[in-house]
Design an enzyme around this catalytic site. Structure first.
Site, PDB file in Angstrom:
ATOM      1  N   GLY B  59       2.252  -1.730   0.891  1.00 36.80           N
ATOM      2  CA  GLY B  59       2.032  -1.150   2.224  1.00 36.80           C
ATOM      3  C   GLY B  59       2.098  -2.201   3.317  1.00 36.80           C
ATOM      4  O   GLY B  59       2.471  -3.343   3.099  1.00 36.80           O
ATOM      5  N   SER B  60       1.730  -1.799   4.492  1.00 34.52           N
ATOM      6  CA  SER B  60       1.878  -2.620   5.677  1.00 34.52           C
ATOM      7  C   SER B  60       1.094  -3.923   5.582  1.00 34.52           C
ATOM      8  O   SER B  60      -0.008  -3.967   5.036  1.00 34.52           O
ATOM      9  CB  SER B  60       1.391  -1.821   6.881  1.00 34.52           C
ATOM     10  OG  SER B  60       1.260  -2.670   7.985  1.00 34.52           O
ATOM     11  N   SER B  61       1.683  -4.973   6.144  1.00 39.49           N
ATOM     12  CA  SER B  61       0.997  -6.271   6.165  1.00 39.49           C
ATOM     13  C   SER B  61      -0.246  -6.208   7.042  1.00 39.49           C
ATOM     14  O   SER B  61      -1.115  -7.075   6.961  1.00 39.49           O
ATOM     15  CB  SER B  61       1.950  -7.353   6.658  1.00 39.49           C
ATOM     16  OG  SER B  61       2.356  -7.041   7.973  1.00 39.49           O
TER      17      SER B  61
END
Lengths: 384, 127
Positions: B59-61
């Site tokens: 998923g997103s950083s």
């Protein structure tokens, strides 16, 4: 990883908690990417500025950090969520505005150059060839590697932040000349080309390539096309660099079929309620070009044009601002299309744009449909 | 067992083992440490004050900030053990000062729920 005595001491907290945090981050990322050491970098460009991107957790982190963190090297930043000058024209809630202001203040306290732009390679002088920098903002990292003669990885928000605080970066991936040489060539087989063609070529390249990729059959790119190519590739994958001309190794063709597949993926509507031009922000050449294209014409629907504040004065002095406003264009500074709260799916069903990167994020983050077409077609079809 | 150190430190505690990768941004409540992703095998459990074992983060950083919030809210894991170091988990543990190591598959598979473990992420060992 091998660290110098000073780096070990900083990691252990002997130079304070902020530097310990920064070195922990560099070492963690370095170990995860098999770097053997840290090397100096001259310029850091940070992402994670728009409140929509980092949220409350990010805002709080930056607020604590800015109590004593100060940047060690030239540090520039990505766009914010909106243009503070024109915020009253939009229906943004006060909480969003306050949260964005807090983030802005944190970065400025730490010593950032308040550029709020995703095109640092265009608005600042480029250091000499081969200089190592740390650019988070995929289009900027790719542009720096491919056109500006600089060396960077496609940094994340934290690795660039840690670089800004220490003046260093792990020596891995694209900082190594061997990795910079591609072993895959994409042969450009589409005859008729504009900036949208190149954006789609970039998007295709990102899906198929490793760390770097060669493009053959591509030359004489104008600035708009270079930016579109970089932004397209940064959106779809991990590849961080183009070279030009055929290389040894595998070859893949980018032809009309491949381009159509990408267009079908990104173009989800035959029309749009509003137009956005950005992603990346437009620089002075593109603004001048646009002003010329709009002579004697006016937009028939709302058109939001995103550019850096750094060129605002020049745009006005050269008469471009007046021309664009006369044509009905809305100029917005310090922000850009991606994750913008200014495009609200409660008010708008679909958006017209020529940007592949913009198209991707408008659909996946703003949840609107996209009518993707070239700037030439936008001017032909959306102005009179 | 020997491990690769990503973020240094020491921790002692019991293991909480997840089969699925973890999306910190989407899947964990940052105020309580509870896993609120219904599809995740740890759904309903709290990752706070455990040594968290999971294959890798996804998923997103921006998930790195979530890890920071967990630490700030006193419901972060004591340490993390992964099969693969992804940049989000690495960054998140680094900014929050949570020890993080990578174990090779044979050693990783030996880690069982509720084992009491001492993680020495300075010497690079799990005991």
């Amino acid at each position: 990883m091998e660290l110098t005595k000073e780096e070990e001491e900083a990691l252990d907290g002997k130079q304070g908690e902020t530097l310990a945090l920064a070195y922990r981050t560099l070492v963690a990322i370095g170990e995860a990417s098999n770097a053997d050491r840290l090397i100096p970098i001259e310029w850091a460009h940070l992402s994670g500025v728009n409140y929509n991107t980092i949220g409350d957790a990010g805002k709080e982190f930056l607020s604590h950090l800015s109590n004593d963190a100060r940047f060690k090297v030239k540090t520039t930043v990505n766009p914010m969520g909106f243009d503070f000058d024109s915020v009253s024209q939009y229906k943004l809630d006060d909480k969003f505005i306050e949260n964005q202001r807090s983030i802005k203040n944190s970065y400025e306290k730490m010593g950032v150059i308040p550029s709020y732009s995703c095109i640092p390679y265009e608005i600042f002088d480029v250091p000499k060839q081969g200089t190592h920098v740390s650019f988070a903002e995929s289009n900027a990292a790719i542009y720096a590697n491919s056109f500006s003669g600089l060396k960077t990885n496609k940094e994340g928000a934290f690795s660039a932040l840690a670089s800004a605080l220490t003046g260093k970066s792990p020596c891995s991936d694209l900082r190594d000349d061997d990795v910079r040489r591609p072993n895959l060539t994409i042969r450009m087989k589409v005859e008729s080309r504009d900036e949208l063609t190149y954006g789609m070529l970039g998007y295709f390249a990102g899906k198929v390539a490793g760390s770097s990729v060669a493009l053959s059959g591509v030359n004489n790119l104008d600035r708009r096309s270079c930016k579109s190519l970089c932004a397209g590739m940064g959106t779809s994958g991990a590849c961080g660099m183009f070279t030009f001309g055929e290389e040894k190794g595998e070859k893949i063709d980018f032809d009309k079929n491949e381009m159509q597949k990408i267009h079908d993926e990104l173009n989800t509507s035959e029309k749009g309620d509003l137009i956005t031009l950005g992603s990346p922000q437009l620089g002075i050449e593109e603004i001048g070009d646009l002003a010329l294209m709009l002579k004697g014409r006016s937009f028939q629907k709302r058109c939001m044009i995103f550019c850096p504040r750094a060129i605002k004065g020049q745009m006005t002095d050269l008469g471009y601002t007046n021309e664009i406003k006369r044509a009905g264009g809305e100029l917005l500074y310090d922000c850009c299309t991606c994750l913008s709260p200014l495009v609200d799916n409660k008010e708008v069903d679909s958006v017209v744009t020529n940007s592949v990167k913009g198209a991707y994020y408008l659909r996946t983050s703003n949840n609107v449909d996209v009518n993707l077409k070239s700037l030439k077609r936008i001017v032909e079809e959306e102005t009179k | 067992m020997n491990v690769k150190i990503i973020v240094r430190g020491k921790a002692q505690g019991s293991l909480l083992v997840a089969k699925n990768p973890i999306n910190f941004l989407g899947g964990i409540d940052k105020k309580s440490g509870l896993v609120h992703d219904k599809k995740h095998d740890l759904f309903g459990k709290s990752i706070g004050n455990k040594i968290l074992v999971f294959p890798f983060g996804v998923g997103s950083s921006v998930g790195a900030y979530t890890i920071y919030s967990l630490k700030y809210n006193n419901c972060a894991p004591l340490a993390m053990i992964c099969l693969k170091a992804d940049l989000t988990t690495a960054s998140g543990c680094a900014i929050s000062n949570i020890p993080l190591v990578v174990a090779d598959k044979n050693d990783y598979d030996l880690l069982q729920e509720n084992n009491q473990v001492t993680l020495d992420a300075i010497a690079g060992k799990i005991l």
